[in-house]
Write a protein that holds these residues in place. Structure first.
Motif, mmCIF file in Angstrom:
data_model
loop_
_atom_site.group_PDB
_atom_site.id
_atom_site.type_symbol
_atom_site.label_atom_id
_atom_site.label_comp_id
_atom_site.label_asym_id
_atom_site.label_seq_id
_atom_site.Cartn_x
_atom_site.Cartn_y
_atom_site.Cartn_z
ATOM 1 N N LYS A 214 9.117 8.952 -1.241
ATOM 2 C CA LYS A 214 7.726 8.605 -1.529
ATOM 3 C C LYS A 214 7.340 9.164 -2.896
ATOM 4 N N GLY A 215 6.186 8.757 -3.373
ATOM 5 C CA GLY A 215 5.614 9.340 -4.562
ATOM 6 C C GLY A 215 6.311 8.965 -5.853
ATOM 7 N N ALA B 150 0.852 -1.187 0.000
ATOM 8 C CA ALA B 150 0.000 0.000 0.000
ATOM 9 C C ALA B 150 0.888 1.237 0.000
ATOM 10 N N PRO B 151 0.798 2.075 -1.044
ATOM 11 C CA PRO B 151 1.607 3.296 -1.074
ATOM 12 C C PRO B 151 0.959 4.397 -0.250
ATOM 13 N N ALA B 152 1.788 5.264 0.339
ATOM 14 C CA ALA B 152 1.264 6.397 1.099
ATOM 15 C C ALA B 152 0.631 7.426 0.168
ATOM 16 N N ARG B 153 1.109 7.484 -1.080
ATOM 17 C CA ARG B 153 0.541 8.373 -2.093
ATOM 18 C C ARG B 153 0.037 7.505 -3.241
ATOM 19 N N ASP C 75 3.883 6.487 5.285
ATOM 20 C CA ASP C 75 4.922 5.936 4.432
ATOM 21 C C ASP C 75 4.355 4.694 3.750
ATOM 22 N N ASP C 76 5.009 4.274 2.659
ATOM 23 C CA ASP C 76 4.580 3.057 1.982
ATOM 24 C C ASP C 76 4.723 1.866 2.932
ATOM 25 N N VAL C 77 3.822 0.902 2.783
ATOM 26 C CA VAL C 77 3.835 -0.297 3.629
ATOM 27 C C VAL C 77 3.773 -1.532 2.732
#
Length: 387
Positions: free
Chosen positions: A217-218, A188-191, A376-378
């Motif tokens: 990120k991103g 799961a990305p934060a963005r 943050d990405d997980v």
């Protein structure tokens, strides 16, 4: 080129912006428009099949959904140029409109069409005021430029959304069939885009696993992640674990140095017959082997992250998964919810004990993060040996 109403509405829906939260990049434009023109209100309105939906507004608190029949902007999308109504109360098209009869009334309106990337007119950047006025040709040109800013943001978001779909497609869709083993992973990305990834395949009776996390990120992290994934994948196809990571690190060294970033990576090769796990942990440090009670042992590091120090090499390690044991690998996005790494890994061990299978386990861990919000990405990957 004119588009049909079905094409227009389809283009609006394809943007995926309807019913999304407010965003500063659109709010900034309407604030600027209000200040430049000295009007009571400004808004970004999108015209759906039967309603007008407001993405951003200033001076129109509470305006979200408006019946299309009452929408000034619905008239704006009918024509290629701006719609300027100097005095709505004196205009037969609008004098009976509830906004014109409201308190305060809308007397002046000016809207410039907003176009989707394909040219379809999907909405309007509009100005309203309770006092009749005119809009000069120069002012109309300024309004068109501001509308262009909104169109740029809509197009950029559409491209990012498409890139996100491509990135999700690059992730393995299904786990390989490995009798006697249970395997699952989630990301799961934060963005919209993220720098984490996982990968897996079976080759010559061994299961290859990769979990990696690009710093950041991103979009920038996602672009680097695509390169890292391809290099690791190709290198692991034709080399043992030591050579695979060493060669991948060497190949990526220049691009990681040029971009000032690094990558933590866990690369493992599992003998499906014996449970022997040959792995390299390049600064990742978040892989554990858990028994059915949740008791866990943390796997050792092999060295620094990829890109951290030019000329690095990585020492391979060996572990063995006994029947009933689970290999769990997470990314550091999950650490945000705990005071330290041991607390995070202890909680992960309890999740292993509470889960009947790997699918349930990764869903449980990911849900824990999603319910608390992603900073943050997980990524979470689990491999369990039957026993």
């Amino acid at each position: 080129m004119e588009h049909s109403e079905a094409e227009r509405v389809g283009a609006l829906h394809a943007l995926g912006v309807l019913d999304t939260p407010r965003e500063e990049r659109y709010d900034r434009v309407v604030r600027l428009a209000q200040q430049i023109f000295g009007v009571g209100a400004a808004a970004v309105n999108l015209v759906d099949a039967d309603r007008q939906w407001t993405k951003a507004e200033v001076g129109l608190p509470g305006l979200v959904n408006t019946p299309r029949r009452d929408s000034f902007c619905a008239r704006t999308v009918e024509h290629p140029g701006a719609l300027v109504v100097p005095d709505a109360a004196a205009d037969d098209r609008f004098r009976a409109n509830p906004f014109v009869r409201g308190d305060p009334p809308v007397r002046f309106y000016a809207g410039h069409p907003l176009r989707a990337p394909g040219g379809e007119r999907i909405g309007s950047l509009c100005l309203t005021d309770p006092v009749p006025r005119e809009l000069t040709a120069r002012e109309q040109a300024i309004l068109a430029e501001l509308a262009g800013l909104v169109e740029h943001e809509l197009a950029a978001q559409h491209e990012i959304d498409h890139a996100g779909q491509v990135q999700r497609m690059l992730m393995p869709r299904t786990a390989p069939s490995v009798p006697g083993w249970d395997l699952a992973a989630r990301w799961a990305p934060a963005r919209e885009l993220g720098g984490d990834f996982y990968d897996w395949w079976v080759q010559d009776g061994r299961l290859q696993l990769h979990v990696a996390d690009v710093m950041g990120k991103g979009l920038p992290a996602a672009l680097l992640a695509a390169s890292v994934r391809a290099v690791l994948h190709g290198s692991a196809r034709y080399n043992d674990q030591r050579a695979a990571v060493d060669r991948a690190g060497a190949a990526l060294e220049s691009i990681l140095e040029d971009t000032g970033t690094f990558v933590t990576a866990f690369a493992a090769r599992v003998d499906l017959g014996t449970g022997v796990l040959d792995y390299v942990d390049a600064g990742h440090g978040l892989a554990v082997v858990c028994d059915p009670t949740g008791a866990h042992r943390r796997l050792c590091s092999s060295g620094l992250p990829l890109g951290a120090l030019p000329g690095s090499t990585w020492e391979p390690r060996t572990e063995r998964l006994a029947p009933g044991e689970t290999l769990l690998v997470i990314s550091d996005g999950l650490l945000d919810y705990f005071p330290d790494v041991p607390a995070a890994l202890a909680r992960a061990g309890r999740a292993v004990a509470d889960s009947a299978g790997c699918e349930e386990l990764v869903e449980r861990v990911l849900r824990f993060a999603l319910e608390r919000g992603l900073d943050d990405d997980v990524t979470v990957l689990a491999l369990r040996r039957a026993g």
